[in-house]
Scaffold this motif. Sequence first.
Motif, mmCIF file in Angstrom:
data_model
loop_
_atom_site.group_PDB
_atom_site.id
_atom_site.type_symbol
_atom_site.label_atom_id
_atom_site.label_comp_id
_atom_site.label_asym_id
_atom_site.label_seq_id
_atom_site.Cartn_x
_atom_site.Cartn_y
_atom_site.Cartn_z
ATOM 1 N N SER A 57 93.701 93.329 24.009
ATOM 2 C CA SER A 57 94.594 92.493 23.198
ATOM 3 C C SER A 57 94.036 92.276 21.800
ATOM 4 O O SER A 57 94.788 92.176 20.828
ATOM 5 N N GLN A 101 102.958 90.500 26.191
ATOM 6 C CA GLN A 101 102.771 90.632 27.628
ATOM 7 C C GLN A 101 103.731 89.788 28.447
ATOM 8 O O GLN A 101 104.345 90.274 29.374
ATOM 9 N N ASP A 182 101.553 95.187 24.309
ATOM 10 C CA ASP A 182 100.364 94.681 24.995
ATOM 11 C C ASP A 182 100.729 94.272 26.418
ATOM 12 O O ASP A 182 101.261 93.197 26.643
ATOM 13 N N GLU A 183 100.444 95.115 27.357
ATOM 14 C CA GLU A 183 100.756 94.876 28.767
ATOM 15 C C GLU A 183 102.186 94.383 28.959
ATOM 16 O O GLU A 183 102.408 93.326 29.538
HETATM 17 MG MG MG Z 1 95.014 91.186 26.961
#
Ligand code: MG
Length: 357
Positions: A57, A101, A182-183
Amino acid sequence: MAEPIIEVSDLVKHYPLTRGVLFRKQVGAVRAVDGVDFHLGRGETLGIVGESGCGKSTVAKMLVNLERPTAGSIRYKGEDITRLSGRALKAVRRNIQMVFQDPYTSLNPRMTVGDIIGEPYDIHPEVAPKGDRRRRVQDLLDVVGLDPEYINRYPHQFSGGQRQRIGIARGLALRPEVIVADEPVSALDVSVQAQVINLMDRLQREFELSCVFIAHDLSIVRHISDRVGVMYLGRIVETGTDTEIYEHPTHPYTQALLSAVPVPDPEAREHRERIILSGDVPSPTNIPSGCRFRTRCWKARERCAREVPALAVPAWFRTGGGPAAHDSACHFAADGSIGRSAPGQVVPLEGHGGGPG
Ligand SMILES: [Mg+2]
Ligand SMILES: Nc1ncnc2c1ncn2[C@@H]1O[C@H](COP(=O)(O)OP(=O)(O)OP(=O)(O)O)[C@@H](O)[C@H]1O
């Protein structure tokens, strides 16, 4: 190789570690990102994978200018963007957008979907004149597979997968060239993860986007990535194409991660060993000398404590050639064995479920 749109070189982010409330004294540093190199080709998807806390991240935030690096450079179309300000920064930010995320916390519950997706236009009104916004937002809803009629609804009226579609629509609002995700599926049910990944795959091709796709798990990025970078404790330890990483991994850490990925084919499963890594990931405040993976590595020898392995094509590939030659940061990436020297750490996969240890 596709022409690079982003080139990251020796990127570092250290957070100072302080003690005391009144007289804050720096007692060390969290080396969250500690010398990362990679490039992203135009129209390409790069998967970045690694365990929790390895700095994924932090890399993402530096790419979209939410964090300023301690050192190193991020070149976007040849220009270092890490020290930009004012207008130039704003222009770059428009072109590099992030998808977050957690679709449950990243959408403001008090805003309608239309306001959420259209919010980037407040900062960049030149992209969409006021009178045109509603139509654009409805187009974006349609593009991500949601009914344009939903424009006046609120986030709580949607499922997790639908919310992430809203997050993706917002990421696309300014028609960026680069998406940093990010994810984007980790907070979603397994059953909807594939739908969102397929959507991103389709959008990437439709809008000719260049993407950095971050995940915990090698199996998630496999089908969406042209290339994959494996991160461990603030650095990329191996990088290559799909075939290179999944079929010819040379770094022991990648081999261990792959050994934990479930294999559907029972015959292939029989021929595989499950590698259980000993110990935990060391703290980023206290990174081992030499190779940072050595404390958990079954191949580690004395040289590994002394010498930091460079991320490069191992010598045996360079001399022997072969289509699988790719970068790996291991002094012993060459010997091809998977853990035979460490009885006790390597166990047959059978009877071990299959999920990551
Ligand atoms: Mg992360
Ligand atoms: N603002 C900060 N101040 C101090 N340390 C930080 C800060 N942000 C991140 N860290 C630390 O930096 C390291 C890397 O964090 P990062 O969030 O980048 O990891 P990650 O790979 O994204 O992990 P996860 O998979 O859990 O999301 C962690 O040890 C984290 O605790």
